[in-house]
Design a protein around this motif. Structure first.
Motif, PDB file in Angstrom:
ATOM      1  N   SER A  92      41.158  29.060  19.792  1.00 30.62           N
ATOM      2  CA  SER A  92      42.361  29.878  19.852  1.00 30.62           C
ATOM      3  C   SER A  92      42.438  30.753  18.606  1.00 30.62           C
ATOM      4  N   LEU A  93      42.162  32.045  18.756  1.00 35.30           N
ATOM      5  CA  LEU A  93      42.203  32.960  17.621  1.00 35.30           C
ATOM      6  C   LEU A  93      43.621  33.284  17.191  1.00 35.30           C
ATOM      7  N   ASN A  94      44.537  33.346  18.154  1.00 33.36           N
ATOM      8  CA  ASN A  94      45.909  33.773  17.869  1.00 33.36           C
ATOM      9  C   ASN A  94      46.925  32.646  17.958  1.00 33.36           C
ATOM     10  N   GLY A  95      46.461  31.417  18.053  1.00 35.50           N
ATOM     11  CA  GLY A  95      47.379  30.286  18.095  1.00 35.50           C
ATOM     12  C   GLY A  95      48.015  30.053  19.449  1.00 35.50           C
ATOM     13  N   ASP A  96      47.567  30.748  20.486  1.00 34.21           N
ATOM     14  CA  ASP A  96      48.155  30.584  21.808  1.00 34.21           C
ATOM     15  C   ASP A  96      47.392  29.539  22.617  1.00 34.21           C
ATOM     16  N   LEU A 115      29.942  27.688  10.933  1.00 28.28           N
ATOM     17  CA  LEU A 115      29.975  28.830  11.839  1.00 28.28           C
ATOM     18  C   LEU A 115      30.591  30.031  11.130  1.00 28.28           C
ATOM     19  N   CYS A 116      30.389  31.206  11.685  1.00 29.48           N
ATOM     20  CA  CYS A 116      31.064  32.374  11.123  1.00 29.48           C
ATOM     21  C   CYS A 116      31.255  33.438  12.192  1.00 29.48           C
ATOM     22  N   ARG A 117      32.174  34.336  11.919  1.00 32.21           N
ATOM     23  CA  ARG A 117      32.408  35.518  12.745  1.00 32.21           C
ATOM     24  C   ARG A 117      32.483  36.718  11.810  1.00 32.21           C
ATOM     25  N   GLU A 118      31.604  37.667  12.001  1.00 32.63           N
ATOM     26  CA  GLU A 118      31.598  38.845  11.132  1.00 32.63           C
ATOM     27  C   GLU A 118      32.578  39.885  11.641  1.00 32.63           C
ATOM     28  N   TYR A 153      34.759  32.193   8.048  1.00 32.94           N
ATOM     29  CA  TYR A 153      33.923  30.997   8.199  1.00 32.94           C
ATOM     30  C   TYR A 153      34.714  29.867   8.841  1.00 32.94           C
ATOM     31  N   TYR A 154      33.977  29.026   9.568  1.00 34.44           N
ATOM     32  CA  TYR A 154      34.586  27.902  10.290  1.00 34.44           C
ATOM     33  C   TYR A 154      33.665  26.694  10.172  1.00 34.44           C
ATOM     34  N   PHE A 155      34.276  25.522  10.169  1.00 32.45           N
ATOM     35  CA  PHE A 155      33.511  24.278  10.221  1.00 32.45           C
ATOM     36  C   PHE A 155      33.763  23.601  11.563  1.00 32.45           C
ATOM     37  N   PHE A 156      32.681  23.182  12.196  1.00 26.91           N
ATOM     38  CA  PHE A 156      32.778  22.401  13.436  1.00 26.91           C
ATOM     39  C   PHE A 156      32.504  20.943  13.076  1.00 26.91           C
ATOM     40  N   LYS A 157      33.558  20.136  13.151  1.00 25.46           N
ATOM     41  CA  LYS A 157      33.459  18.737  12.739  1.00 25.46           C
ATOM     42  C   LYS A 157      34.386  17.892  13.604  1.00 25.46           C
ATOM     43  N   ASP A 158      33.907  16.724  13.994  1.00 22.24           N
ATOM     44  CA  ASP A 158      34.686  15.804  14.833  1.00 22.24           C
ATOM     45  C   ASP A 158      35.168  16.475  16.111  1.00 22.24           C
ATOM     46  N   GLY A 159      34.325  17.336  16.671  1.00 24.91           N
ATOM     47  CA  GLY A 159      34.648  17.992  17.931  1.00 24.91           C
ATOM     48  C   GLY A 159      35.662  19.108  17.824  1.00 24.91           C
ATOM     49  N   LYS A 160      36.012  19.541  16.602  1.00 22.90           N
ATOM     50  CA  LYS A 160      37.014  20.589  16.417  1.00 22.90           C
ATOM     51  C   LYS A 160      36.457  21.704  15.534  1.00 22.90           C
ATOM     52  N   ILE A 161      36.898  22.930  15.832  1.00 25.46           N
ATOM     53  CA  ILE A 161      36.555  24.086  15.002  1.00 25.46           C
ATOM     54  C   ILE A 161      37.749  24.418  14.125  1.00 25.46           C
ATOM     55  N   GLN A 162      37.531  24.428  12.809  1.00 24.64           N
ATOM     56  CA  GLN A 162      38.611  24.713  11.873  1.00 24.64           C
ATOM     57  C   GLN A 162      38.210  25.856  10.943  1.00 24.64           C
ATOM     58  N   LYS A 163      39.110  26.818  10.781  1.00 27.68           N
ATOM     59  CA  LYS A 163      38.829  27.954   9.915  1.00 27.68           C
ATOM     60  C   LYS A 163      38.857  27.533   8.449  1.00 27.68           C
ATOM     61  N   TYR A 164      37.861  27.969   7.701  1.00 29.89           N
ATOM     62  CA  TYR A 164      37.749  27.640   6.280  1.00 29.89           C
ATOM     63  C   TYR A 164      38.547  28.645   5.452  1.00 29.89           C
ATOM     64  N   SER A 165      39.368  28.142   4.558  1.00 30.45           N
ATOM     65  CA  SER A 165      40.277  28.970   3.762  1.00 30.45           C
ATOM     66  C   SER A 165      39.601  29.663   2.578  1.00 30.45           C
ATOM     67  N   ASP A 170      39.257  22.825  -0.302  1.00 28.91           N
ATOM     68  CA  ASP A 170      39.132  22.614   1.142  1.00 28.91           C
ATOM     69  C   ASP A 170      37.677  22.398   1.543  1.00 28.91           C
ATOM     70  N   LEU A 171      36.755  23.024   0.836  1.00 24.43           N
ATOM     71  CA  LEU A 171      35.335  22.803   1.125  1.00 24.43           C
ATOM     72  C   LEU A 171      34.979  21.337   0.947  1.00 24.43           C
ATOM     73  N   PHE A 172      35.451  20.737  -0.139  1.00 22.18           N
ATOM     74  CA  PHE A 172      35.157  19.319  -0.382  1.00 22.18           C
ATOM     75  C   PHE A 172      35.901  18.413   0.601  1.00 22.18           C
ATOM     76  N   ASP A 173      37.007  18.889   1.158  1.00 21.83           N
ATOM     77  CA  ASP A 173      37.706  18.114   2.186  1.00 21.83           C
ATOM     78  C   ASP A 173      36.884  18.039   3.460  1.00 21.83           C
ATOM     79  N   TYR A 174      36.101  19.096   3.744  1.00 22.77           N
ATOM     80  CA  TYR A 174      35.228  19.073   4.916  1.00 22.77           C
ATOM     81  C   TYR A 174      33.955  18.271   4.640  1.00 22.77           C
ATOM     82  N   LEU A 175      33.382  18.463   3.456  1.00 18.47           N
ATOM     83  CA  LEU A 175      32.119  17.812   3.117  1.00 18.47           C
ATOM     84  C   LEU A 175      32.403  16.518   2.358  1.00 18.47           C
TER      85      LEU A 175
END
Length: 212
Positions: A92-96, A115-118, A153-165, A170-175
């Motif tokens: 969900s890009l727009n939260g909908d 992951l990333c989106r340019e 940038y996004y991290f795919f972890k535990d079956g979820k895609i989360q945008k990296y701030s 926050d990087l260490f929270d993912y890793l």
């Protein structure tokens, strides 16, 4: 004075011309493959549009695919070199609500994927350093509007895609689980927490640590 103004005008026009000739990866055709969600595969020249989540194939004609009917596609990027792989994943890009969109996979392991989106961002640069142009009070501060390639940038972890701030915390929270090893690895190799190539190396290193 007229001669100086003419020279500066030529410099300015030259800079604009060079900047305008820049082409981004999404604006050119690449050799590659498209893998349809129905199992069909296509090879040819490929152009992608991440903003609208479209990918085009040019062979005898041009065929347009959406992220809904593509599983993944890969291109050989002659600008940056190497094969780049994109997957269609629900997000969900727009939260909908979630819809299939394209993500580039930078690196992946058993625990996490990066992951990333340019996108093409506006870039304003000051022209104040170019001689009299920057000092003339009539013109005021001079800027040149251009464009640059940027990434989310996004991290795919535990079956979820989360945008990296792009915050180091926050990087260490993912890793998780290897804070000291990752911190040492980053300092030893002078890696930043918000740069594409550095993030790729850090995440790949984390996945290697989790193999042990």
């Amino acid at each position: 004075m007229k001669k100086a103004f003419f020279t500066l005008s030529l410099i300015f026009l030259g800079l604009v011309s060079v900047w305008a000739q820049e082409q981004f990866p999404s604006q050119i055709w690449h050799k590659g493959n498209i893998y349809g969600s129905d199992g069909q595969n296509f090879s040819g020249l490929i152009k992608y549009d991440l903003e609208n989540n479209l990918v085009q194939l040019k062979s005898e004609s041009i065929i347009t695919f959406t992220a809904s009917n593509v599983s993944n596609f890969e291109i050989y990027d002659e600008i940056f070199g190497g094969v780049r792989t994109f997957y269609s994943l629900p997000f969900s890009l727009n939260g909908d609500y979630e819809t299939p969109i394209f993500f580039e996979v930078l690196t992946q392991g058993n625990d996490i994927a990066l992951l990333c989106r340019e996108y093409i961002a506006t870039d304003s640069r000051s022209m104040g350093s170019y001689g009299a142009m920057g000092m003339n009070p009539f013109w005021g501060p001079q800027t040149m509007i251009g464009y640059r390639l940027a990434f989310n940038y996004y991290f795919f972890k535990d079956g979820k895609i989360q945008k990296y701030s792009l915050k180091k915390k926050d990087l260490f929270d993912y890793l998780t689980g290897h804070d000291q090893e990752i911190d040492l690895f980053m300092r030893k190799n002078r890696l930043e927490h918000d740069k594409r190539g550095d993030l790729l190396r850090i995440t790949a290193y984390y996945n290697e640590l989790n193999k042990n």
